[in-house]
Design an enzyme around this catalytic site. Sequence first.
Site, mmCIF file in Angstrom:
data_model
loop_
_atom_site.group_PDB
_atom_site.id
_atom_site.type_symbol
_atom_site.label_atom_id
_atom_site.label_comp_id
_atom_site.label_asym_id
_atom_site.label_seq_id
_atom_site.Cartn_x
_atom_site.Cartn_y
_atom_site.Cartn_z
ATOM 1 N N HIS A 18 7.388 -5.527 -7.058
ATOM 2 C CA HIS A 18 8.584 -5.161 -6.288
ATOM 3 C C HIS A 18 9.422 -6.405 -6.024
ATOM 4 C CE1 HIS A 18 7.351 -5.951 -1.774
ATOM 5 N NE2 HIS A 18 6.866 -6.870 -2.557
ATOM 6 N N CYS A 37 10.496 -13.474 -1.487
ATOM 7 C CA CYS A 37 10.317 -12.060 -1.869
ATOM 8 C C CYS A 37 11.593 -11.490 -2.484
ATOM 9 C CB CYS A 37 9.908 -11.228 -0.658
ATOM 10 S SG CYS A 37 8.335 -11.731 0.040
ATOM 11 N N HIS A 43 7.747 -9.745 -7.913
ATOM 12 C CA HIS A 43 6.373 -10.255 -7.871
ATOM 13 C C HIS A 43 5.455 -9.058 -7.651
ATOM 14 C CE1 HIS A 43 7.812 -10.084 -3.715
ATOM 15 N NE2 HIS A 43 6.570 -9.752 -3.414
ATOM 16 N N HIS A 45 1.758 -7.055 -6.186
ATOM 17 C CA HIS A 45 0.716 -6.968 -5.152
ATOM 18 C C HIS A 45 -0.395 -6.049 -5.638
ATOM 19 C CE1 HIS A 45 2.997 -9.020 -2.075
ATOM 20 N NE2 HIS A 45 4.027 -8.226 -2.282
ATOM 21 N N ASP A 83 0.985 2.951 -9.928
ATOM 22 C CA ASP A 83 0.127 1.908 -10.499
ATOM 23 C C ASP A 83 0.778 1.267 -11.729
ATOM 24 O OD1 ASP A 83 -2.185 0.319 -10.596
ATOM 25 O OD2 ASP A 83 -3.121 1.671 -12.046
ATOM 26 N N HIS A 84 0.837 -0.059 -11.710
ATOM 27 C CA HIS A 84 1.440 -0.839 -12.799
ATOM 28 C C HIS A 84 2.903 -0.475 -13.054
ATOM 29 C CE1 HIS A 84 -2.710 -2.039 -13.267
ATOM 30 N NE2 HIS A 84 -2.310 -3.011 -14.061
ATOM 31 N N GLU A 127 -0.804 -4.925 1.976
ATOM 32 C CA GLU A 127 0.015 -5.496 0.899
ATOM 33 C C GLU A 127 -0.520 -6.860 0.485
ATOM 34 O OE1 GLU A 127 4.753 -5.618 0.449
ATOM 35 O OE2 GLU A 127 3.955 -7.080 1.849
HETATM 36 NI NI NI Z 1 5.954 -8.594 -1.884
#
Ligand code: NI
Length: 154
Positions: A18, A37, A43, A45, A83-84, A127
């Site tokens: 995200h 961010c 990036h 998580h 996911d992914h 997160e």
């Molecule tokens: Ni983040």
Amino acid sequence: MPTTASSITRTYRFCAAHRLHTDQLPDEINKTIFGKCNNLNGHGHNYTILVTVTGELDMRTGLITNVDALDQLVKDRIVDRFDHQHLNFDPAFAQVTTTGENLARLIWDLLVDQIPSGQLEKIGVIETRDNFFEYIGTPRAPSNSSIGNRIKEH
Ligand code: NI
């Protein structure tokens, strides 16, 4: 109203990318608010999702909800969806930032009508090691397809 209530929390995981950014603010303000961010390429998580269901224990089974059905629901509606993936490209995030707060709220909205029995009590989103978010939305009436109801009917 139930005279007693127990809860179960199940844990699920997905990995997603995200970027914290809103088009409603200038780029410089985004950088100030979101810091790294806000980096252009985003990036990732390893998200952990906690789904808490509360309700009366079924007296025969000792269960609040059908865990297999809950797992399938969360797989279908949450894990397989995110996911992914890059969360910013999900239609649900077209108008809102992909913060943990908003992710917890979205997961609530995607599950609250579908809980096999009992009621959704809260959603947790871990997160990072240091970031944990919780969302408690408006509860919905227990589903008619609950284990308890099925057992009582037969
Ligand atoms: Ni983040």
